[in-house]
Write a protein that holds these residues in place. Structure first.
Motif, PDB file in Angstrom:
ATOM      1  N   MET A 162       0.548  -1.720  -0.003  1.00  0.00           N
ATOM      2  CA  MET A 162       0.174   0.072   0.350  1.00  0.00           C
ATOM      3  C   MET A 162       0.757   0.665   0.209  1.00  0.00           C
ATOM      4  O   MET A 162       0.550   2.057  -0.278  1.00  0.00           O
ATOM      5  N   SER A 163       2.063   1.056   0.566  1.00  0.00           N
ATOM      6  CA  SER A 163       3.174   2.513   0.410  1.00  0.00           C
ATOM      7  C   SER A 163       3.485   2.841  -0.778  1.00  0.00           C
ATOM      8  O   SER A 163       3.475   4.199  -1.079  1.00  0.00           O
ATOM      9  N   PHE A 164       3.577   2.067  -1.309  1.00  0.00           N
ATOM     10  CA  PHE A 164       4.029   2.239  -2.588  1.00  0.00           C
ATOM     11  C   PHE A 164       2.736   2.522  -3.629  1.00  0.00           C
ATOM     12  O   PHE A 164       2.942   4.234  -4.025  1.00  0.00           O
ATOM     13  N   GLY A 165       1.747   2.619  -4.027  1.00  0.00           N
ATOM     14  CA  GLY A 165       0.242   3.439  -4.556  1.00  0.00           C
ATOM     15  C   GLY A 165       0.551   5.326  -3.092  1.00  0.00           C
ATOM     16  O   GLY A 165       0.784   5.593  -3.733  1.00  0.00           O
ATOM     17  N   LEU A 166      -0.097   5.177  -2.590  1.00  0.00           N
ATOM     18  CA  LEU A 166       0.084   5.641  -1.685  1.00  0.00           C
ATOM     19  C   LEU A 166       1.497   7.145  -2.113  1.00  0.00           C
ATOM     20  O   LEU A 166       1.380   8.684  -2.159  1.00  0.00           O
ATOM     21  N   ASP A 173      -6.500  -3.880   7.515  1.00  0.00           N
ATOM     22  CA  ASP A 173      -5.022  -4.889   5.885  1.00  0.00           C
ATOM     23  C   ASP A 173      -5.325  -6.400   5.997  1.00  0.00           C
ATOM     24  O   ASP A 173      -4.280  -6.524   6.059  1.00  0.00           O
ATOM     25  N   TYR A 174      -6.007  -6.918   7.374  1.00  0.00           N
ATOM     26  CA  TYR A 174      -5.719  -8.485   6.635  1.00  0.00           C
ATOM     27  C   TYR A 174      -5.871  -8.556   6.083  1.00  0.00           C
ATOM     28  O   TYR A 174      -6.430  -8.292   5.236  1.00  0.00           O
ATOM     29  N   PHE A 175      -5.945  -9.735   6.277  1.00  0.00           N
ATOM     30  CA  PHE A 175      -6.234 -10.909   4.518  1.00  0.00           C
ATOM     31  C   PHE A 175      -7.762 -10.952   4.477  1.00  0.00           C
ATOM     32  O   PHE A 175      -8.636 -11.888   5.325  1.00  0.00           O
ATOM     33  N   ALA A 176      -8.407 -10.156   3.637  1.00  0.00           N
ATOM     34  CA  ALA A 176      -9.357  -9.795   2.968  1.00  0.00           C
ATOM     35  C   ALA A 176      -9.996  -9.297   1.767  1.00  0.00           C
ATOM     36  O   ALA A 176      -8.459  -7.718   1.640  1.00  0.00           O
ATOM     37  N   PRO A 177     -10.323  -9.174   1.412  1.00  0.00           N
ATOM     38  CA  PRO A 177     -11.067  -8.385   0.497  1.00  0.00           C
ATOM     39  C   PRO A 177     -11.066  -6.826  -0.075  1.00  0.00           C
ATOM     40  O   PRO A 177     -10.182  -6.254  -0.402  1.00  0.00           O
ATOM     41  N   ILE A 179      -5.875  -1.298  -2.056  1.00  0.00           N
ATOM     42  CA  ILE A 179      -4.306  -1.480  -2.605  1.00  0.00           C
ATOM     43  C   ILE A 179      -4.502  -1.366  -3.870  1.00  0.00           C
ATOM     44  O   ILE A 179      -3.852  -0.215  -4.818  1.00  0.00           O
ATOM     45  N   GLY A 180      -5.829  -1.675  -4.962  1.00  0.00           N
ATOM     46  CA  GLY A 180      -5.770  -2.204  -6.047  1.00  0.00           C
ATOM     47  C   GLY A 180      -6.073  -0.930  -6.152  1.00  0.00           C
ATOM     48  O   GLY A 180      -6.194   0.253  -7.519  1.00  0.00           O
ATOM     49  N   TYR A 181      -7.260   0.008  -5.781  1.00  0.00           N
ATOM     50  CA  TYR A 181      -7.919   1.041  -6.133  1.00  0.00           C
ATOM     51  C   TYR A 181      -6.597   2.300  -5.860  1.00  0.00           C
ATOM     52  O   TYR A 181      -6.446   3.441  -6.775  1.00  0.00           O
ATOM     53  N   LEU A 221       3.939   7.793   5.872  1.00  0.00           N
ATOM     54  CA  LEU A 221       4.256   7.708   7.353  1.00  0.00           C
ATOM     55  C   LEU A 221       2.949   7.605   8.130  1.00  0.00           C
ATOM     56  O   LEU A 221       2.404   7.314   9.371  1.00  0.00           O
ATOM     57  N   LEU A 222       1.876   9.755   8.321  1.00  0.00           N
ATOM     58  CA  LEU A 222       1.180   9.801   8.679  1.00  0.00           C
ATOM     59  C   LEU A 222      -0.373   8.814   8.081  1.00  0.00           C
ATOM     60  O   LEU A 222      -1.260   8.494   9.440  1.00  0.00           O
ATOM     61  N   TYR A 223      -0.515   8.348   7.021  1.00  0.00           N
ATOM     62  CA  TYR A 223      -1.439   7.207   6.477  1.00  0.00           C
ATOM     63  C   TYR A 223      -1.032   6.335   7.669  1.00  0.00           C
ATOM     64  O   TYR A 223      -2.084   5.735   8.013  1.00  0.00           O
TER      65      TYR A 223
END
Length: 167
Positions: free
Chosen positions: A41-45, A75-79, A85-87, A64-66
């Motif tokens: 997620m950090s890459f997209g952010l 952010d657990y193993f869930a849809p 992440i895709g969005y 960092l703030l996010y």
């Protein structure tokens, strides 16, 4: 009616990962999912923040703030985590393209002409990208959006709204 019926894509992928990995259960996926999805997620952010601000320090501060204020813990193993992440990847790519290939200026003298130009203008290609590479980027965004449609119910609506805003 259970709403999770439309999350079949995510759980099918999880079952395939379990089978391909030779795992007897998905506990390792559950344990490592928050860390992995946070890193990805950090890459997209960062891509969104650097495209909007143009400043690396501000972009890293945004990441960092996010993570420091991630109160909703999706952010657990869930849809939801994979869809987010895709969005974020779609938004990051669109902001990057808009920054690197800005819209042509409006040059019509009359208000009606300017509105007509604003509606019909399209951004140029990103510098160094030919038609094939530009099409490949669009194709990858389509794949991510399609994966989101079969994985989560709400994120596709947000993608449509974001695409409408970019349009």
């Amino acid at each position: 009616i259970d709403a999770r019926f439309s999350w079949a894509g995510f759980f099918s992928l999880g079952a395939h990962v379990q089978t391909l990995g030779g795992l007897t259960d998905t506990t390792p996926l559950l344990v490592w999912a928050p860390l992995i999805s946070g890193i990805v997620m950090s890459f997209g952010l960062y891509a969104v923040a650097i495209s909007i601000t143009g400043r690396a320090r501000v972009a890293w501060l945004s990441v960092l703030l996010y993570h420091a204020t991630n109160w909703y813990q999706q952010d657990y193993f869930a849809p939801q985590a994979m869809a987010m992440i895709g969005y974020t990847a779609i938004l990051g790519t669109l902001f990057w393209q808009l920054r690197r290939a800005p819209l042509p200026p409006l040059d019509a003298a009359h208000r009606v002409g300017r509105v007509s130009q604003a509606i019909s203008r399209t951004p140029g290609r990103v510098s160094g990208f030919g038609p094939g590479r530009t099409l490949a980027v669009g194709g990858m965004l389509l794949v991510v959006a399609t994966a989101t449609v079969v994985s989560h119910q709400m994120t596709p609506m947000l993608i449509i709204l974001a695409l409408a805003a970019f349009a």
